[in-house]
Write a protein that holds these residues in place. Structure first.
Motif, PDB file in Angstrom:
ATOM      1  N   ASN A  36      -6.259  -0.345  -1.186  1.00 49.66           N
ATOM      2  CA  ASN A  36      -5.886   0.721  -2.112  1.00 49.66           C
ATOM      3  C   ASN A  36      -4.505   1.234  -1.720  1.00 49.66           C
ATOM      4  O   ASN A  36      -4.046   0.955  -0.611  1.00 49.66           O
ATOM      5  CB  ASN A  36      -6.897   1.882  -2.020  1.00 49.66           C
ATOM      6  CG  ASN A  36      -7.111   2.339  -0.587  1.00 49.66           C
ATOM      7  OD1 ASN A  36      -7.946   1.787   0.114  1.00 49.66           O
ATOM      8  ND2 ASN A  36      -6.320   3.292  -0.140  1.00 49.66           N
TER       9      ASN A  36
ATOM     10  N   LYS B 261       0.818  -1.225   0.000  1.00 47.34           N
ATOM     11  CA  LYS B 261       0.000   0.000   0.000  1.00 47.34           C
ATOM     12  C   LYS B 261       0.843   1.263   0.000  1.00 47.34           C
ATOM     13  O   LYS B 261       0.303   2.362  -0.200  1.00 47.34           O
ATOM     14  CB  LYS B 261      -0.890   0.042   1.255  1.00 47.34           C
ATOM     15  CG  LYS B 261      -2.112  -0.837   1.196  1.00 47.34           C
ATOM     16  CD  LYS B 261      -2.929  -0.675   2.474  1.00 47.34           C
ATOM     17  CE  LYS B 261      -3.432   0.721   2.733  1.00 47.34           C
ATOM     18  NZ  LYS B 261      -4.779   1.002   2.254  1.00 47.34           N
TER      19      LYS B 261
ATOM     20  N   HIS C 291      -6.711  12.340   2.645  1.00 48.76           N
ATOM     21  CA  HIS C 291      -6.899  10.893   2.590  1.00 48.76           C
ATOM     22  C   HIS C 291      -8.080  10.642   1.675  1.00 48.76           C
ATOM     23  O   HIS C 291      -8.799  11.566   1.334  1.00 48.76           O
ATOM     24  CB  HIS C 291      -7.195  10.381   4.008  1.00 48.76           C
ATOM     25  CG  HIS C 291      -6.607   9.019   4.259  1.00 48.76           C
ATOM     26  ND1 HIS C 291      -5.274   8.797   4.358  1.00 48.76           N
ATOM     27  CD2 HIS C 291      -7.184   7.799   4.418  1.00 48.76           C
ATOM     28  CE1 HIS C 291      -5.048   7.517   4.593  1.00 48.76           C
ATOM     29  NE2 HIS C 291      -6.194   6.878   4.630  1.00 48.76           N
ATOM     30  N   TYR C 292      -8.312   9.395   1.313  1.00 51.15           N
ATOM     31  CA  TYR C 292      -9.480   9.054   0.500  1.00 51.15           C
ATOM     32  C   TYR C 292      -9.560   9.960  -0.725  1.00 51.15           C
ATOM     33  O   TYR C 292     -10.638  10.389  -1.125  1.00 51.15           O
ATOM     34  CB  TYR C 292     -10.775   9.194   1.316  1.00 51.15           C
ATOM     35  CG  TYR C 292     -10.715   8.579   2.688  1.00 51.15           C
ATOM     36  CD1 TYR C 292     -10.671   7.201   2.825  1.00 51.15           C
ATOM     37  CD2 TYR C 292     -10.682   9.357   3.833  1.00 51.15           C
ATOM     38  CE1 TYR C 292     -10.589   6.615   4.081  1.00 51.15           C
ATOM     39  CE2 TYR C 292     -10.610   8.781   5.094  1.00 51.15           C
ATOM     40  CZ  TYR C 292     -10.559   7.410   5.196  1.00 51.15           C
ATOM     41  OH  TYR C 292     -10.486   6.845   6.434  1.00 51.15           O
TER      42      TYR C 292
ATOM     43  N   SER D 158     -10.781   4.208  -1.303  1.00 52.57           N
ATOM     44  CA  SER D 158     -10.976   2.786  -1.011  1.00 52.57           C
ATOM     45  C   SER D 158     -11.793   2.134  -2.123  1.00 52.57           C
ATOM     46  O   SER D 158     -12.722   2.738  -2.658  1.00 52.57           O
ATOM     47  CB  SER D 158     -11.739   2.617   0.312  1.00 52.57           C
ATOM     48  OG  SER D 158     -11.032   3.221   1.366  1.00 52.57           O
TER      49      SER D 158
ATOM     50  N   SER E 269      -7.994  -0.988   3.951  1.00 52.47           N
ATOM     51  CA  SER E 269      -8.665  -0.955   2.661  1.00 52.47           C
ATOM     52  C   SER E 269      -7.653  -1.278   1.559  1.00 52.47           C
ATOM     53  O   SER E 269      -6.475  -0.946   1.671  1.00 52.47           O
ATOM     54  CB  SER E 269      -9.294   0.420   2.448  1.00 52.47           C
ATOM     55  OG  SER E 269      -8.342   1.436   2.717  1.00 52.47           O
TER      56      SER E 269
HETATM   57 MG    MG Z   1      -7.882   3.044   4.115  1.00 52.52          MG
END
Ligand code: MG
Ligand code: TXA
Length: 352
Positions: free
Chosen positions: A160, A70, A259-260, A166, A158
């Motif tokens: 990703n 990751k 994030h995300y 995610s 997650s």
């Molecule tokens: Mg995550």
């Protein structure tokens, strides 16, 4: 009224790298996935929230593979997945509050941060060098079958690249995990689209009062109703430092500012697309390229959020504008993810 933007949304299905075998769940593929986990390999599996990148949580080496694959900073701990509350007992101190919440919400999208037992067999890396561990029992038949077949706690963030969106569909997994930075997962178990679509609520039970580190489908109100008292906010978001080691545990690991995030910049509370922007609407926003939920249903919006952001994170668009989503119920978690997707990205956390 003319379309505010002539830009078209690209085709729905963008095939990822075909290098990870993607299998329908059968007795045979579940057995093979469990065997691979026991051998220290990585397996991608569906949960009701998002797809997880799983490894044997008892093996530091296997968990190291998750961090490498990751590009995850070593000071960001990972969630350990278990099948039942009983499975938590050898791993962490199951407090009275934890028992009540697990009885109310497990299996389900609630992660509990608990003190590690001194003799916990869990890999140190799942706690990022700290003295706590995050546990959750996922409400997904494939995830639960895999946990039972492996007979192990499974560490799974997650599936990703660190900081990215995610995956909520099997075909989105391969886009971020290409084996270039760490081990290639041995298999993706395909469970179709995830029912919730947003990551679990993370609640820290090691503080008084408990702290909500990440909002999710189990709401603050629902938690408060079980505990009989209120819970605190996690605090202000902090930036992720990819160079950090496990010796610098995050003060509040659930709270990462950027994030995300899709690759393209995100603009919030938009009512119309500007030049080059894709418009992600809600409840029938005029001129939207995609609509999270034309009828204004927050559950549907949560389910669609990540897959739609991915679809709009592509040429010809240069940026993504998102219409306002009400910040009530599940809308709080949707807005949390959107504000992190739109947060300024320090150069060190930018992804290539
Ligand atoms: Mg995550
Ligand atoms: O829905 C989910 O939770 C998904 C599925 C796969 O279960 N998993 C997931 O994992 O979202 P991840 O690693 O992407 O997010 C875990 C969050 C991170 O914000 C991490 O910092 C926090 O939980 N976390 C993990 N262990 C923790 C700990 N010991 N203390 C505080 N926060 C922790």
């Amino acid at each position: 009224m003319p379309d505010p933007s002539p830009l078209r949304v690209p085709a729905a299905f963008a095939p990822g790298t075909p290098r990870i075998p993607c299998r329908a769940p059968t007795d045979e593929t579940l057995r093979a996935a469990a065997t691979a986990l026991k051998a220290g390999k990585l397996i991608v599996f569906p949960t009701e929230t998002v797809y997880g990148l799983g490894a044997n949580a008892l093996s530091d080496e296997a968990v190291a593979g998750i961090f490498a694959a990751k590009g995850r900073p070593a000071n960001n701990p990972v969630i350990v997945h278990i099948a039942t509350l009983d499975d938590a007992k050898p791993l962490a101190e199951v407090t009275g509050a934890a028992r009540r919440l697990a009885k109310a919400f497990w299996p389900g999208p609630l992660t509990l941060v608990l003190p590690r037992l001194a003799d916990s067999p869990l890999a140190r890396r799942v706690s990022a060098g700290g003295e706590t561990v995050a546990l959750r029992a996922p409400a997904h038949p494939i995830a639960l079958s895999l946990l039972q077949a492996a007979g192990l706690p499974v560490a799974a963030p997650s599936a990703n690249r660190s900081g990215a969106i995610s995956p909520t569909r099997a075909e989105d997994v391969a886009l971020g995990l290409d084996g270039s930075a760490g081990p290639l997962p041995a298999m993706i178990l395909n469970g179709g689209p995830c029912a919730v679509g947003l990551e679990s609520t993370v609640l820290d039970l090691t503080t008084a009062p408990p702290r909500l580190l990440r909002p999710g489908a189990v709401t603050r109100e629902a938690i408060g109703a079980v505990l009989g008292h209120g819970i605190a906010d996690g605090g202000s978001p902090i930036a992720l430092n990819p160079g950090a080691g496990t010796r610098d545990p995050l003060p509040a690991p659930g709270l990462l500012s950027s994030h995300y995030a899709p690759d393209r910049p995100v603009r919030l509370n938009a009512t119309a697309a500007r030049s080059g922007e894709a418009l992600l609407g809600f409840a029938g926003t005029p001129g939207a390229h995609l609509d999270l939920s034309p009828s204004g249903d927050l559950d549907e919006a949560a389910r669609n959020l990540f897959a739609m952001l991915r679809r709009l994170d592509a040429p010809p668009f240069r940026a993504i504008a998102v219409a306002p989503v009400p910040a009530t119920g599940l809308g709080l978690a949707i807005n949390d993810r959107l504000s992190r997707a739109a947060a300024p990205r320090p150069p060190a956390t930018k992804r290539s």
